[in-house]
Design a protein around this motif. Structure first.
Motif, PDB file in Angstrom:
ATOM      1  N   LEU A  33       0.626  -0.837   0.131  1.00 57.28           N
ATOM      2  CA  LEU A  33       0.299   0.035   0.107  1.00 57.28           C
ATOM      3  C   LEU A  33       0.430   0.770  -0.129  1.00 57.28           C
ATOM      4  O   LEU A  33       1.875   1.635   0.970  1.00 57.28           O
ATOM      5  N   VAL A  34       0.576   2.220  -1.127  1.00 54.83           N
ATOM      6  CA  VAL A  34       1.677   3.622  -1.433  1.00 54.83           C
ATOM      7  C   VAL A  34       0.652   4.466  -0.853  1.00 54.83           C
ATOM      8  O   VAL A  34       0.033   4.143  -2.047  1.00 54.83           O
ATOM      9  N   ILE A  35       1.234   5.049   0.321  1.00 59.77           N
ATOM     10  CA  ILE A  35      -0.533   5.977   0.125  1.00 59.77           C
ATOM     11  C   ILE A  35       0.464   6.874   1.090  1.00 59.77           C
ATOM     12  O   ILE A  35       1.479   7.029   1.700  1.00 59.77           O
ATOM     13  N   PRO A  36      -1.059   7.985   0.943  1.00 59.80           N
ATOM     14  CA  PRO A  36       0.132   9.745   1.728  1.00 59.80           C
ATOM     15  C   PRO A  36       0.106   9.278   3.536  1.00 59.80           C
ATOM     16  O   PRO A  36      -0.921   8.820   3.747  1.00 59.80           O
ATOM     17  N   GLN A  37       1.490   9.381   3.901  1.00 64.34           N
ATOM     18  CA  GLN A  37       0.828   9.400   5.468  1.00 64.34           C
ATOM     19  C   GLN A  37       1.040  10.671   6.169  1.00 64.34           C
ATOM     20  O   GLN A  37       1.043  10.551   7.735  1.00 64.34           O
ATOM     21  N   SER A  38       1.271  11.784   5.826  1.00 61.62           N
ATOM     22  CA  SER A  38       1.118  13.369   6.315  1.00 61.62           C
ATOM     23  C   SER A  38       0.400  13.753   5.244  1.00 61.62           C
ATOM     24  O   SER A  38       0.238  13.529   4.300  1.00 61.62           O
ATOM     25  N   GLY A  39       0.248  15.351   5.580  1.00 63.51           N
ATOM     26  CA  GLY A  39      -0.139  15.809   4.374  1.00 63.51           C
ATOM     27  C   GLY A  39      -1.342  16.442   4.816  1.00 63.51           C
ATOM     28  O   GLY A  39      -2.090  15.607   5.505  1.00 63.51           O
ATOM     29  N   GLN A  40      -1.849  16.933   3.433  1.00 60.76           N
ATOM     30  CA  GLN A  40      -3.282  17.217   3.234  1.00 60.76           C
ATOM     31  C   GLN A  40      -3.993  16.287   2.876  1.00 60.76           C
ATOM     32  O   GLN A  40      -5.196  15.973   2.898  1.00 60.76           O
ATOM     33  N   PHE A  41      -3.051  14.894   2.307  1.00 57.36           N
ATOM     34  CA  PHE A  41      -3.617  14.036   1.584  1.00 57.36           C
ATOM     35  C   PHE A  41      -3.933  12.751   2.405  1.00 57.36           C
ATOM     36  O   PHE A  41      -4.127  11.623   2.668  1.00 57.36           O
ATOM     37  N   ALA A  42      -3.352  13.258   3.692  1.00 55.51           N
ATOM     38  CA  ALA A  42      -2.727  11.794   4.252  1.00 55.51           C
ATOM     39  C   ALA A  42      -4.452  11.392   4.927  1.00 55.51           C
ATOM     40  O   ALA A  42      -4.529   9.639   5.662  1.00 55.51           O
ATOM     41  N   ILE A  43      -5.396  11.978   5.378  1.00 53.57           N
ATOM     42  CA  ILE A  43      -7.140  11.350   5.476  1.00 53.57           C
ATOM     43  C   ILE A  43      -6.794  10.498   4.122  1.00 53.57           C
ATOM     44  O   ILE A  43      -7.929   9.331   4.731  1.00 53.57           O
ATOM     45  N   LEU A  44      -6.893  10.571   3.164  1.00 48.99           N
ATOM     46  CA  LEU A  44      -7.517   9.850   2.322  1.00 48.99           C
ATOM     47  C   LEU A  44      -6.482   8.258   2.501  1.00 48.99           C
ATOM     48  O   LEU A  44      -6.727   6.609   2.855  1.00 48.99           O
ATOM     49  N   GLY A  45      -4.807   8.695   2.744  1.00 52.14           N
ATOM     50  CA  GLY A  45      -4.204   7.113   2.802  1.00 52.14           C
ATOM     51  C   GLY A  45      -4.655   6.756   4.233  1.00 52.14           C
ATOM     52  O   GLY A  45      -5.459   5.186   3.769  1.00 52.14           O
ATOM     53  N   ASN A  46      -5.535   7.525   5.459  1.00 51.86           N
ATOM     54  CA  ASN A  46      -6.403   6.387   6.436  1.00 51.86           C
ATOM     55  C   ASN A  46      -7.527   5.579   5.601  1.00 51.86           C
ATOM     56  O   ASN A  46      -7.755   4.588   5.597  1.00 51.86           O
ATOM     57  N   HIS A  47      -7.804   6.082   4.844  1.00 51.19           N
ATOM     58  CA  HIS A  47      -8.831   5.509   4.221  1.00 51.19           C
ATOM     59  C   HIS A  47      -8.692   4.169   3.599  1.00 51.19           C
ATOM     60  O   HIS A  47      -8.950   3.164   3.458  1.00 51.19           O
ATOM     61  N   VAL A  48      -7.152   4.331   2.389  1.00 53.47           N
ATOM     62  CA  VAL A  48      -6.899   2.936   1.886  1.00 53.47           C
ATOM     63  C   VAL A  48      -6.747   1.940   3.519  1.00 53.47           C
ATOM     64  O   VAL A  48      -6.964   0.938   3.386  1.00 53.47           O
ATOM     65  N   ARG A  49      -6.011   2.566   4.069  1.00 52.06           N
ATOM     66  CA  ARG A  49      -5.629   1.745   4.809  1.00 52.06           C
ATOM     67  C   ARG A  49      -6.369   1.146   6.047  1.00 52.06           C
ATOM     68  O   ARG A  49      -6.511  -0.112   6.689  1.00 52.06           O
ATOM     69  N   GLU A  50      -7.577   2.268   6.109  1.00 48.88           N
ATOM     70  CA  GLU A  50      -8.269   1.787   7.132  1.00 48.88           C
ATOM     71  C   GLU A  50      -9.385   0.309   6.561  1.00 48.88           C
ATOM     72  O   GLU A  50      -9.844  -0.856   7.506  1.00 48.88           O
ATOM     73  N   ALA A  51      -9.833   0.333   5.301  1.00 51.35           N
ATOM     74  CA  ALA A  51     -10.372  -0.916   4.663  1.00 51.35           C
ATOM     75  C   ALA A  51      -9.768  -2.051   4.313  1.00 51.35           C
ATOM     76  O   ALA A  51      -9.870  -2.998   3.994  1.00 51.35           O
ATOM     77  N   PHE A  52      -8.493  -1.896   4.082  1.00 48.43           N
ATOM     78  CA  PHE A  52      -7.711  -3.280   3.465  1.00 48.43           C
ATOM     79  C   PHE A  52      -6.993  -3.691   5.287  1.00 48.43           C
ATOM     80  O   PHE A  52      -7.020  -4.803   5.909  1.00 48.43           O
ATOM     81  N   ALA A  53      -7.135  -3.113   5.947  1.00 49.36           N
ATOM     82  CA  ALA A  53      -6.701  -3.404   7.275  1.00 49.36           C
ATOM     83  C   ALA A  53      -7.716  -4.341   7.710  1.00 49.36           C
ATOM     84  O   ALA A  53      -8.641  -5.354   8.338  1.00 49.36           O
ATOM     85  N   LEU A  54     -10.386  -3.198   7.200  1.00 47.31           N
ATOM     86  CA  LEU A  54     -11.044  -3.936   8.002  1.00 47.31           C
ATOM     87  C   LEU A  54     -11.057  -5.349   7.396  1.00 47.31           C
ATOM     88  O   LEU A  54     -11.979  -6.855   7.924  1.00 47.31           O
ATOM     89  N   TRP A  55     -10.911  -5.361   5.705  1.00 48.69           N
ATOM     90  CA  TRP A  55     -11.041  -6.788   4.966  1.00 48.69           C
ATOM     91  C   TRP A  55     -10.408  -7.928   5.966  1.00 48.69           C
ATOM     92  O   TRP A  55     -10.195  -8.685   5.893  1.00 48.69           O
ATOM     93  N   ASP A  56      -8.922  -7.516   5.936  1.00 47.44           N
ATOM     94  CA  ASP A  56      -7.906  -8.394   5.934  1.00 47.44           C
ATOM     95  C   ASP A  56      -8.492  -8.835   7.582  1.00 47.44           C
ATOM     96  O   ASP A  56      -8.442 -10.377   8.105  1.00 47.44           O
ATOM     97  N   LYS A  57      -9.271  -8.317   8.311  1.00 44.10           N
ATOM     98  CA  LYS A  57      -9.496  -8.595  10.006  1.00 44.10           C
ATOM     99  C   LYS A  57     -11.006  -9.607   9.576  1.00 44.10           C
ATOM    100  O   LYS A  57     -11.086 -10.324  10.657  1.00 44.10           O
ATOM    101  N   THR A  58     -11.632  -9.496   8.733  1.00 43.65           N
ATOM    102  CA  THR A  58     -12.991 -10.509   8.931  1.00 43.65           C
ATOM    103  C   THR A  58     -12.409 -11.407   7.692  1.00 43.65           C
ATOM    104  O   THR A  58     -13.449 -12.926   7.184  1.00 43.65           O
TER     105      THR A  58
END
Length: 375
Positions: A33-58
């Motif tokens: 997952l190559v996603i923004p870790q800081s700055g104005q787009f970090a929230i979008l990076g969080n969305h990607v991280r959350e989605a994969f973590a949630l799918w992986d959890k289930t």
């Protein structure tokens, strides 16, 4: 050594071998997952991280690993992230949310045999270059050119018998969208009654409204930002000019000082207006206290796609890229398939209507009601 010859024994052995092979295939897939870790787009990076973590959890033990890299949205950070992903030995990368970083990473990762799936980059030129240069590229995001096609189709359905205007804000994106819509409509024999541009960022738009009123239009397609359309609509109400409005994906933005008029139509990416297929994802996020918004739906769809690929992956037989091209996936975005060039098949845009201040996917009933009201 015990030799298995009986049918019951062979049946058990076959099931064990199948289970072992299935587990090996599933464990083979390492996702980057190559996603923004800081700055104005970090929230979008969080969305990607959350989605994969949630799918992986289930869906545990489907991915061998999920490795993160930083997308700084520059050419240099794209190169650095590509090198990090190659060193980590991932099988596929999801992310690179910005055109600059994606364009610099694609040739490097392609040389390493690692495909990339973007969730956000829409520029047609990226796909054209990928095809020309043989990059390992897949686009879950809609192509920019598809927005105009869906907008033109909607105008043809709803406004073909109405005097309508096409106006744009002078920015490259707005101007290109309106010109593309105009070209498609005129190719199909439908011409706007009025075409114009306006100065964005104004508190009022009296001269624009006078021109629209003089042109005698009743419908207006706006190639511009949500805040500008709200100002234009407020000016129309002030001057007593009854107008119906439609805009593009730029309308998917936070509400400003002025609200958009109810029943405004918008052509939005399907990630912004998830349909019935998103119900399981919506419930999964809700269980975590999260809302299915932003990049969560596209990212969850990407996890679903790669999860299906992981369970079908077979050493020495069909590779990841072939599986992506040959399969149709059930996802939070609906059915998804990819062309031979890695482009998503079918438009990634849908038509939405504003109701109680929120855009929701337009239904056939909505369209029928709009047609009845306009008669």
């Amino acid at each position: 050594m015990t030799i298995c010859r009986s049918w019951p024994c062979l049946a058990v052995l076959t099931m064990l071998l199948a289970a072992s092979a299935s587990q090996a295939r599933a464990d083979a897939l390492r996702v980057g997952l190559v996603i923004p870790q800081s700055g104005q787009f970090a929230i979008l990076g969080n969305h990607v991280r959350e989605a994969f973590a949630l799918w992986d959890k289930t869906n545990p033990q489907v991915f061998a690993d999920i490795v993160e890299g930083d997308d700084g949205c520059t050419k240099e950070t794209g190169v650095d992230a590509a090198a990090a992903m190659a060193e980590a030995g991932v099988d596929i990368v999801v992310g690179f949310l910005c055109t600059e970083s994606l364009a610099s990473a694609l040739p490097l990762l392609s040389d390493e045999g690692i495909p990339v799936m973007t969730l956000t980059v829409r520029a047609d030129i990226i796909g054209e270059e990928a095809k020309r240069l043989g990059w390992r590229f897949f686009r879950l995001a809609p192509q920019a050119s598809e927005e105009a096609g869906v907008a033109a189709d909607t105008i043809l359905r709803l406004w073909a018998d109405k005097p309508f205007a096409l106006i744009e804000d002078g920015a490259i994106s707005g101007r290109e969208l309106v010109e593309a819509v105009r070209a498609i409509l005129e190719e199909r024999g439908l011409k706007p009654a009025f075409v114009d541009n306006y100065r964005p960022g104004q508190a009022t738009q009296p001269s624009l409204l006078r021109r629209l009123k003089a042109a005698g239009v009743s419908r207006v397609f706006v190639g511009g930002e949500r805040a500008d359309l709200a100002v234009i609509a407020a000016e129309a109400e002030l001057q007593g000019v009854p107008l119906g409005f439609m805009g593009g994906d730029a309308l998917h933005a936070p509400q400003g000082e002025l609200p958009l008029p109810e029943r405004t139509i918008a052509v939005l990416s399907d990630g912004a207006i998830p349909g019935p297929a998103a119900a399981p994802a919506r419930d999964a996020f809700a269980n975590e206290g999260l809302v299915l918004e932003g990049l969560r739906a596209p990212a969850y769809a990407a996890a679903e796609i790669l999860g299906a690929v992981a369970t079908r992956y077979s050493y020495g037989e069909t590779g990841i890229e072939d599986l992506l091209r040959q399969s149709t996936f059930s996802t939070a975005l609906g059915k998804v398939s990819f062309s031979a060039d890695g482009e998503r098949v079918g438009p990634g845009f849908g038509v939405a209507i504003l109701e109680d201040g929120e855009f929701r996917r337009m239904s056939l009933e909505d369209m029928e009601l709009l047609l009845e009201q306009s008669q």
